[in-house]
Scaffold this active site. Structure first.
Site, short mmCIF file in Angstrom:
data_model
loop_
_atom_site.label_atom_id
_atom_site.label_comp_id
_atom_site.label_asym_id
_atom_site.label_seq_id
_atom_site.Cartn_x
_atom_site.Cartn_y
_atom_site.Cartn_z
CD GLU A 28 28.27 43.11 32.52
OE1 GLU A 28 28.82 43.19 33.64
OE2 GLU A 28 27.29 42.41 32.28
CD GLU B 243 32.95 46.03 38.80
OE1 GLU B 243 33.19 45.56 37.68
OE2 GLU B 243 32.14 45.55 39.59
#
Length: 728
Positions: A187, A196
């Site tokens: 995640e 990210e």
């Protein structure tokens, strides 16, 4: 997710909280801290003193669980993410479906270990069994690893999950783990999806860590967009055309140098539901990119999207969101769409899928991409062509319309080295007519009666530097620019001619100097000491970050003239009681998450609850979901900038004026710009361009007129720069 920091080119991770941003706000990362590891393997945290701007490295001790990561982890959004029950339930169901037998599961960016525990439970892993079932969890952020180990022990999972304090690209099969993984759970997603390091992480895992026909949770993600018209969004980036409506003679972005002050060409995370009544939707939702987790993704992708306009208007922005398909069958979904979107996609049959309506949460928002200049005029039923490009960490858009290309791309090449990148809110402030009028009024008041004054600007305000030089033709201006540095100097030189001053009256002091000396001022005393205050790089932090001005004023005390004008002359800490049900729910104490005890993380994460205290955190109140003021505004204490820096304290009894549930208090500073107290620059909840501090209660309090009251106390420590707030 947020703590994994998997951008593979980084050697030192710069991480921030809530909006903040290194490249963009990263919801689960840490506010204004820098992490590094030296050759001995020790990890250090770079902590910034909010009052001086100075930094110091603090060792994080891996062996001592009680050495406090609390100040860092309490300012992250791990808590907000773990309170996202729709997300938790979707992941749990997808993992139960995918991890249907004993195998090797790899969890990248493990956080508290929630997904790892779900996978271990799905396999019914037994450490005494000879089967190959195992879970490998990798988490690069050491304080989070320590917290994860506590969670695993509390849930009797510590023997079932092997934890590595590494990025996944640092894991080696045959060295760290015995075999390639059969299933990847992860995640590592931000509001933009890619920011990210999702793509580099998937690429490395595909090449080095996973078997050939691996399975994944999530299975894929689809990015959607919608064209909108919004005056507010336009004002957040187009300072050139916004400033054209202001008649004060100051040109922060002169013609031909339109991009000299600008926002980064990137997507910005924002709660767009808060703007829904102000938006004109100019298209139906359209699909942009699809990212498959189950195969090796490309680092670069391009697509051309053809969109039909549904209204006449001007495209000021592209609002985007993503839909996560967590299982291979296409039955379990999670979406970050705004609430006005009624369906995920025409290709998804919601009647047969598992899709829950998402509550307000701060860890994933929508994204906004600003259209260049004044925007793109469109007519209903017009076909619009948009090029979308993704790199391994970002997504960008370009419209194939000549009117879009001609307005800004002709910039004077001389501005390329002098351009300054500012936050959207800062760009909007500099274009705001009321703000500029008030600032100029305060400057003229401070300059009254002063001939050939020496003016020192102690912050990073390019507006004040230009304004003083423009207004007072006989002044000598020294700009300290503690954050902008040489960029500020280059900027002032680039716009000098258009603003009617010469650089022989303007000086930028080397930012490495700890303090001005009389040699810097040619033995002249300072007649005017001013700031907004605004410090570059501190955007999105608590409002009392601006008290750095008080520290600068104190350091210069011996150099101030007897009749010196100080602006602002005072700061007033204000507060009002608020109903914030969505924000409070997202920060409430954790108990059982999909069958796993998380009570042991509440204190460290700063949860609202009887056994832990929530810290003051910075939020745009207007973007916090459902909100209501429950009291008048109260003064808690004052900071007198006419005197040197000192510790101070104050309190106020809050009487409630409205019926409702009080979840906490909004706190902010009103800057008093003149000695008559007439010019006040407020950063309160009614102002969209500043974040407020929010102090949440342990438990919501039912309130009403005359029913009850509470006392707020605040203490400012001048040595540390910390401001503590308590209520009783």
């Amino acid at each position: 997710m947020r703590s994994h920091l998997q951008t593979l080119t980084r050697s030192v991770s710069v991480v921030r909280t809530h909006t903040g941003s290194s490249r963009r706000p990263s919801p689960k990362t840490i506010n204004n801290h820098r992490m590094s590891t030296n050759s001995t393997g020790l990890m250090f945290q770079l902590k910034v003193n909010p009052i001086t701007g100075n930094s110091e490295w603090v060792v994080i001790d891996e062996q001592v669980d009680d050495v406090s990561p609390k100040p860092m982890l309490a300012t992250t959004s791990y808590l907000d993410m773990l309170n996202d029950s729709v997300r938790n339930r979707a992941y749990c169901k997808a993992i139960d479906k995918t991890v249907s037998k004993q195998c090797h599961v790899l969890d990248i960016g493990s956080g508290t270990g929630l997904l790892s525990m779900m996978a271990a439970r799905a396999m019914s892993v037994d450490s005494s069994s000879s089967s190959k079932g195992m879970v490998t969890a990798c988490e690069s952020y050491l304080p989070m690893v320590k917290l994860m180990k506590k969670v695993l022990r509390a849930n009797n999972m510590n023997s079932k999950i092997r934890v590595f304090n590494k990025r996944s690209d640092e894991l080696e099969v045959g060295v760290d783990v015995a075999s390639h993984a059969d299933v990847l759970v992860s995640e590592i997603l931000d509001s933009e999806l890619l920011g990210e390091g999702l793509i580099p992480s998937l690429q490395h895992a595909h090449d080095k860590l996973l078997v050939e026909n691996y399975r994944t949770v999530p299975y894929k993600a689809t990015i959607y967009g919608q064209l909108v018209e919004s005056t507010y969004l336009w004002e957040l980036h187009d300072l050139y055309n916004h400033e054209a409506n202001v008649a004060d003679g100051i040109h922060l972005v002169p013609k031909g140098k339109e991009r000299i002050l600008r926002v980064k060409p990137q997507q910005f995370a924002m709660h767009c539901d808060a703007l829904s009544e102000e938006l004109l939707l100019l298209s139906e939702p359209f699909k942009i990119f699809e990212i498959d987790f189950w195969k090796r993704p490309d680092s670069h992708g391009e697509t051309q999207v053809h969109i039909k306009a549904t209204n006449d208007g001007t495209v000021h922005a592209v609002i985007s969101w993503w839909v996560l398909q967590l299982d291979e069958e296409g039955k379990i979904f999670y979406s970050t769409s705004p609430k006005w979107i009624n369906s995920l996609s025409s290709n998804i049959d919601l009647s047969s899928s598992d899709y829950g309506t998402r509550d307000w949460c701060d860890h994933w928002k929508q994204c906004v991409w600003f259209t260049k200049g004044k925007g793109l005029p469109v007519c209903k039923d017009e076909d619009i062509c948009m090029d979308a490009t993704h790199t391994d960490i970002s997504i960008s858009y370009e419209f194939n319309a000549q009117s879009q290309r001609s307005e800004v791309d002709h910039n004077d090449l001389s501005t390329q080295d002098s351009h300054i990148t500012l936050s959207p809110e800062r760009i909007a402030i500099y274009g705001d007519n009321h703000w500029r009028v008030s600032m100029l009024k305060a400057i003229n008041y401070a300059l009254k009666g002063k001939e050939s004054p020496l003016c020192v600007i102690t912050d990073d305000s390019v507006f004040l530097s230009v304004a003083v030089a423009h207004v007072s033709k006989s002044s000598h201006v020294i700009a300290m620019f503690p954050g902008l540095g040489d960029k500020g100097s280059q900027y002032l030189q680039a716009v000098a001619d258009e603003n009617g001053y010469s650089m022989d009256r303007v000086q930028v002091i080397n930012t490495r100097k700890q303090q001005l000396t009389m040699n810097d001022t040619h033995q002249n005393k300072v007649d005017l000491l001013i700031a907004e205050p605004f410090y570059f790089g501190a955007e999105g932090m608590l409002p009392w970050q601006g008290l750095q001005f008080w520290s600068k004023r104190t350091m210069l005390d011996s150099m101030l003239a007897e009749d010196v004008s100080i602006m602002p002359c005072k700061g007033i800490l204000k507060a009002c009681a608020m109903s914030l049900p969505d924000l409070w729910r997202s920060r409430r104490a954790l108990e059982n998450i999909e069958g796993f005890d998380h009570t042991m993380v509440n204190t460290t994460l700063g949860a609202c609850g009887p056994s832990s205290e929530s810290p003051c955190l910075p939020f745009f109140i207007w973007q916090c979901g459902e909100i209501q003021k429950l009291s008048d505004t109260y003064t808690i204490m004052e900071f007198d900038f006419l005197k040197p820096l000192s510790s101070c304290q104050g309190k106020a009894k809050i009487e409630f004026t409205e019926e409702g549930l009080c979840h906490g208090f909004a706190l902010w500073i009103d800057w008093i710009m003149d000695s008559t107290n007439e010019i006040v620059m407020s950063t309160g909840p009614d102002q969209r361009y500043w974040k407020q501090g929010v102090k949440l209660l342990a438990e919501p309090l039912k309130v009403g007129p005359g029913r009850c009251s509470t006392v707020i106390e605040a203490h400012f420590d001048s040595s540390s720069g910390e401001l503590s707030v308590n209520n009783r």
